[in-house]
Design a protein around this motif. Sequence first.
Motif, PDB file in Angstrom:
ATOM      1  N   ILE A 128       0.873  -1.188   0.000  1.00 19.48           N
ATOM      2  CA  ILE A 128       0.000   0.000   0.000  1.00 19.48           C
ATOM      3  C   ILE A 128       0.900   1.226   0.000  1.00 19.48           C
ATOM      4  O   ILE A 128       1.895   1.284   0.762  1.00 19.48           O
ATOM      5  N   LEU A 129       0.600   2.184  -0.863  1.00 21.26           N
ATOM      6  CA  LEU A 129       1.411   3.398  -0.917  1.00 21.26           C
ATOM      7  C   LEU A 129       1.188   4.220   0.342  1.00 21.26           C
ATOM      8  O   LEU A 129       0.101   4.183   0.934  1.00 21.26           O
ATOM      9  N   VAL A 146     -10.460  -0.764   1.519  1.00 22.60           N
ATOM     10  CA  VAL A 146      -9.239  -1.248   0.857  1.00 22.60           C
ATOM     11  C   VAL A 146      -8.626  -2.375   1.703  1.00 22.60           C
ATOM     12  O   VAL A 146      -8.669  -2.329   2.942  1.00 22.60           O
ATOM     13  N   ALA A 147      -8.070  -3.371   1.017  1.00 24.97           N
ATOM     14  CA  ALA A 147      -7.489  -4.536   1.697  1.00 24.97           C
ATOM     15  C   ALA A 147      -5.977  -4.575   1.501  1.00 24.97           C
ATOM     16  O   ALA A 147      -5.448  -4.069   0.504  1.00 24.97           O
ATOM     17  N   THR A 193      -2.448  -1.397  -5.535  1.00 24.58           N
ATOM     18  CA  THR A 193      -3.544  -1.152  -6.466  1.00 24.58           C
ATOM     19  C   THR A 193      -4.859  -0.886  -5.721  1.00 24.58           C
ATOM     20  O   THR A 193      -5.908  -0.791  -6.354  1.00 24.58           O
ATOM     21  N   ASP A 194      -4.812  -0.787  -4.394  1.00 25.39           N
ATOM     22  CA  ASP A 194      -5.957  -0.361  -3.574  1.00 25.39           C
ATOM     23  C   ASP A 194      -7.230  -1.132  -3.895  1.00 25.39           C
ATOM     24  O   ASP A 194      -8.257  -0.550  -4.274  1.00 25.39           O
ATOM     25  N   GLU A 199     -11.388  -8.444  -4.430  1.00 23.06           N
ATOM     26  CA  GLU A 199     -10.521  -8.105  -5.579  1.00 23.06           C
ATOM     27  C   GLU A 199      -9.075  -8.491  -5.282  1.00 23.06           C
ATOM     28  O   GLU A 199      -8.360  -8.994  -6.153  1.00 23.06           O
ATOM     29  N   LEU A 200      -8.644  -8.253  -4.044  1.00 17.63           N
ATOM     30  CA  LEU A 200      -7.258  -8.551  -3.682  1.00 17.63           C
ATOM     31  C   LEU A 200      -7.001 -10.062  -3.720  1.00 17.63           C
ATOM     32  O   LEU A 200      -5.957 -10.515  -4.230  1.00 17.63           O
ATOM     33  N   ALA A 201      -7.945 -10.844  -3.192  1.00 20.59           N
ATOM     34  CA  ALA A 201      -7.773 -12.306  -3.216  1.00 20.59           C
ATOM     35  C   ALA A 201      -7.633 -12.789  -4.661  1.00 20.59           C
ATOM     36  O   ALA A 201      -6.780 -13.644  -4.969  1.00 20.59           O
ATOM     37  N   ALA A 202      -8.450 -12.233  -5.572  1.00 16.21           N
ATOM     38  CA  ALA A 202      -8.371 -12.618  -6.991  1.00 16.21           C
ATOM     39  C   ALA A 202      -7.031 -12.170  -7.595  1.00 16.21           C
ATOM     40  O   ALA A 202      -6.412 -12.908  -8.377  1.00 16.21           O
TER      41      ALA A 202
END
Length: 247
Positions: A128-129, A146-147, A193-194, A199-202
């Motif tokens: 994460i930025l 966000v994850a 990519t926030d 979405e993060l798991a994918a």
Amino acid sequence: MKIGILGAGSIGSALARKLSAAGHDIQIANSRGPHTIDPGIVASGARAVEATDVITGIEALVISVPLSSVPAIKALIADLPDEVAVIDTSNYYPLRDGQIQALDDGQVESVWVTEQLGRPVAKAWNAILAGSLETKGTEAATPGRVAIPVAGDREVDKAVAMTLVEATGFDAVDAGSLGDSWRQQPGAPAYCTDLTRQELAAALRAARKDRVPQRRDVAMATITEKIEGGATLTSDDLVELNRSTYN
Ligand SMILES: NC(=O)c1ccc[n+]([C@@H]2O[C@H](COP(=O)([O-])OP(=O)(O)OC[C@H]3O[C@@H](n4cnc5c(N)ncnc54)[C@H](OP(=O)(O)O)[C@@H]3O)[C@@H](O)[C@H]2O)c1
């Protein structure tokens, strides 16, 4: 929880402020001494300490220094009890860290860190930025939260890291072992990519090891070119660039 943070730059200072605000007892150090630490961090409730004192009495340690400084901190944490969770935020960029022996492109950054330190680490907050870490944290169960991926080999370290990620305002996603953490390194679809939890798991599943270093270097070259051309890139600009380059 009493937590030490080694590194008081963009990430270490944001973590100190957020974890203090969440009720944790924070002591933070840099390489130049407590008098050089941003007073805003101290105002948030964290204590600025000498690097040699950062491990005193702690239950968890966050290491947030440039990857090139990792070998130098081995001595600082030599007396840290084995059961204390150590959480590494490092990323490796060949251009930025060219002064240290380059990691091979197939090498996993936090595995290298664990080898350098001679003890297990969990990996968190690397993907994460700083700008997103500062501004995008929300309460649990907020739609679109966000994850952040968390990897590690000891379940107890990973559990501590996941609890603390949640305390900073983000969903914590179990990203597997440290050996799997190339899936959250620069160049991977999950990197800065926030994304939401699903979405993060994918994105973690979609990562392809052979593509990650190339895409990291393409993004870095694009950023360098834009900055040298006079552009000012916001954190959201970087997230957009990462989304389009790393997918
Ligand atoms: N910036 C981001 O958006 C971002 C996002 C995710 C992950 N990361 C990663 O997180 C780590 C920290 O990044 P950052 O951007 O916060 O770095 P930074 O702003 O450059 O800050 C680095 C900090 O590390 C300290 N440090 C360096 N060597 C040290 C040593 N030997 N002993 C004690 N402290 C030492 C520095 O202290 P002095 O100034 O006193 O030397 C400084 O406080 C890096 O590995 C980076 O790749 C960064």
